[in-house]
Design a protein around this motif. Structure first.
Motif, PDB file in Angstrom:
ATOM      1  N   UNK A  32       0.833  -1.201   0.000  1.00 41.95           N
ATOM      2  CA  UNK A  32       0.000   0.000   0.000  1.00 41.95           C
ATOM      3  C   UNK A  32       0.866   1.248   0.000  1.00 41.95           C
ATOM      4  N   UNK A  33       1.934   1.245   0.800  1.00 45.58           N
ATOM      5  CA  UNK A  33       2.833   2.402   0.846  1.00 45.58           C
ATOM      6  C   UNK A  33       3.504   2.630  -0.497  1.00 45.58           C
ATOM      7  N   UNK A  34       3.858   1.543  -1.167  1.00 44.40           N
ATOM      8  CA  UNK A  34       4.529   1.661  -2.455  1.00 44.40           C
ATOM      9  C   UNK A  34       3.584   2.107  -3.565  1.00 44.40           C
ATOM     10  N   UNK A  35       2.282   2.130  -3.267  1.00 45.31           N
ATOM     11  CA  UNK A  35       1.303   2.539  -4.271  1.00 45.31           C
ATOM     12  C   UNK A  35       1.106   4.051  -4.315  1.00 45.31           C
ATOM     13  N   UNK A  36       1.839   4.797  -3.500  1.00 47.05           N
ATOM     14  CA  UNK A  36       1.676   6.251  -3.481  1.00 47.05           C
ATOM     15  C   UNK A  36       2.362   6.883  -4.680  1.00 47.05           C
ATOM     16  N   UNK A  37       1.782   7.958  -5.191  1.00 45.74           N
ATOM     17  CA  UNK A  37       2.342   8.624  -6.362  1.00 45.74           C
ATOM     18  C   UNK A  37       3.711   9.218  -6.054  1.00 45.74           C
ATOM     19  N   UNK A  38       3.913   9.726  -4.851  1.00 46.63           N
ATOM     20  CA  UNK A  38       5.198  10.334  -4.511  1.00 46.63           C
ATOM     21  C   UNK A  38       6.333   9.315  -4.567  1.00 46.63           C
ATOM     22  N   UNK A  39       6.099   8.128  -3.997  1.00 45.35           N
ATOM     23  CA  UNK A  39       7.150   7.103  -3.997  1.00 45.35           C
ATOM     24  C   UNK A  39       7.379   6.583  -5.414  1.00 45.35           C
ATOM     25  N   UNK A  40       6.315   6.470  -6.181  1.00 43.46           N
ATOM     26  CA  UNK A  40       6.444   5.993  -7.569  1.00 43.46           C
ATOM     27  C   UNK A  40       7.317   6.942  -8.386  1.00 43.46           C
ATOM     28  N   UNK A  41       7.071   8.236  -8.236  1.00 45.88           N
ATOM     29  CA  UNK A  41       7.829   9.220  -9.013  1.00 45.88           C
ATOM     30  C   UNK A  41       9.274   9.336  -8.537  1.00 45.88           C
ATOM     31  N   UNK A  42       9.494   9.150  -7.237  1.00 45.59           N
ATOM     32  CA  UNK A  42      10.822   9.390  -6.671  1.00 45.59           C
ATOM     33  C   UNK A  42      11.772   8.200  -6.779  1.00 45.59           C
ATOM     34  N   UNK A  43      11.234   6.992  -6.896  1.00 45.24           N
ATOM     35  CA  UNK A  43      12.057   5.792  -6.773  1.00 45.24           C
ATOM     36  C   UNK A  43      12.002   4.945  -8.048  1.00 45.24           C
ATOM     37  N   UNK A  44      13.055   4.963  -8.860  1.00 43.64           N
ATOM     38  CA  UNK A  44      13.066   4.134 -10.075  1.00 43.64           C
ATOM     39  C   UNK A  44      12.892   2.649  -9.780  1.00 43.64           C
ATOM     40  N   UNK A  45      13.355   2.202  -8.602  1.00 38.55           N
ATOM     41  CA  UNK A  45      13.201   0.794  -8.242  1.00 38.55           C
ATOM     42  C   UNK A  45      11.739   0.416  -8.092  1.00 38.55           C
ATOM     43  N   UNK A  46      10.951   1.281  -7.489  1.00 45.06           N
ATOM     44  CA  UNK A  46       9.518   1.011  -7.351  1.00 45.06           C
ATOM     45  C   UNK A  46       8.853   0.988  -8.722  1.00 45.06           C
ATOM     46  N   UNK A  47       9.284   1.887  -9.605  1.00 40.89           N
ATOM     47  CA  UNK A  47       8.701   1.887 -10.952  1.00 40.89           C
ATOM     48  C   UNK A  47       9.042   0.596 -11.691  1.00 40.89           C
ATOM     49  N   UNK A  48      10.279   0.145 -11.550  1.00 44.53           N
ATOM     50  CA  UNK A  48      10.652  -1.115 -12.212  1.00 44.53           C
ATOM     51  C   UNK A  48       9.826  -2.274 -11.664  1.00 44.53           C
ATOM     52  N   UNK A  49       9.658  -2.323 -10.344  1.00 47.41           N
ATOM     53  CA  UNK A  49       8.840  -3.377  -9.739  1.00 47.41           C
ATOM     54  C   UNK A  49       7.395  -3.283 -10.218  1.00 47.41           C
ATOM     55  N   UNK A  50       6.902  -2.056 -10.343  1.00 48.95           N
ATOM     56  CA  UNK A  50       5.509  -1.849 -10.767  1.00 48.95           C
ATOM     57  C   UNK A  50       5.287  -2.338 -12.190  1.00 48.95           C
ATOM     58  N   UNK A  51       6.245  -2.062 -13.083  1.00 49.42           N
ATOM     59  CA  UNK A  51       6.093  -2.526 -14.467  1.00 49.42           C
ATOM     60  C   UNK A  51       6.139  -4.045 -14.549  1.00 49.42           C
TER      61      UNK A  51
END
Length: 239
Positions: A32-51
């Motif tokens: 749930x925490x990783x689903x925030x827009x701020x963390x998504x934009x700030x952390x390339x690792x979270x974006x890679x995991x999300x894709x």
């Protein structure tokens, strides 16, 4: 009649809910925490995991279930004013619900958007780039960050979509909430809007909700069986 649906209507289609006993966030609170827009934009690792997660999302194999089909029956009987959904899986449209009646509060997984220039791209096109080796594919037009065309924590609902949902809640005689915990606002507040406008409230959900004390009827039964039964009851009563 206006209907609000949440994740619970799609569990029979193989898409897990979020807050139920086996929910995505119940089993993994950090998700749930990783689903925030701020963390998504700030952390390339979270974006890679999300894709990577989008590649394997169960929505790609999911099929509409009996509950989705029951709402199509309600529409064809002329009893459905609007179908408001918190879901991003487009299973209502795939079941046969008229797209113009479906109000997608939280957007759709089936499209990607650029957070810089707002370019909308079919999700399969972006996922093909991920499969080809791009771990965090940038916008093809401006090079900006892309995400699914859904509402993340920290993002406001689109004003026109929220206005349409509020109008539907305030102008119905019966408001039916199906498969939603009614804890996420502003979606949950639609029940209050309907009640304030004089509508009756029916809630169908596996777990108790904050609006149960105000409902005219609460149904805590499996949605795949209970909703078709309720829809038949409503159609018969309207004849």
């Amino acid at each position: 009649m206006s209907v609000l649906t949440g994740a619970g209507i799609s569990t029979d289609s193989g898409i897990p809910d979020f807050r139920g006993p086996q929910g995505v966030w119940t089993k993994n609170p950090s998700a749930a925490a990783n689903a925030s827009i701020d963390r998504y934009l700030a952390d390339p690792g979270i974006r890679r995991d999300s894709w990577r997660a989008r590649l394997d999302h169960p929505a790609w194999q999911a099929r509409p279930n009996a509950a989705h089909l029951a709402l199509v029956d309600l529409e064809r009987a002329g009893l459905l004013r609007a179908l408001i959904t918190q879901n991003i899986d487009e299973l209502h449209q795939r079941a046969g619900s008229a797209p113009e009646l479906v109000i997608e509060l939280h957007g759709t997984l089936h499209r990607a958007e650029c957070v810089s220039c707002d370019l909308i791209t079919p999700m399969p096109e972006v996922l093909a780039r991920v499969t080809a080796g791009e771990e965090d594919p940038p916008c093809p037009r401006c090079g900006g960050i892309q995400k699914s065309n859904t509402i993340s924590f920290g993002q406001a609902l689109k004003p026109d979509v929220l206005d349409a949902a509020l109008t539907a809640a305030r102008s119905c005689e019966l408001f039916l909430a199906v498969g939603t915990s009614l804890t996420v606002h502003p979606a949950a507040g639609l029940c209050g809007e309907a009640l304030d406008a004089g509508a009756k409230l029916v809630i169908m959900n596996a777990e108790p909700t904050p609006y149960d004390p105000f409902a005219d009827r609460v149904i805590n039964e499996p949605i795949g069986a209970a909703l078709p039964g309720l829809v038949k009851e409503l159609i018969d009563a309207a004849r």
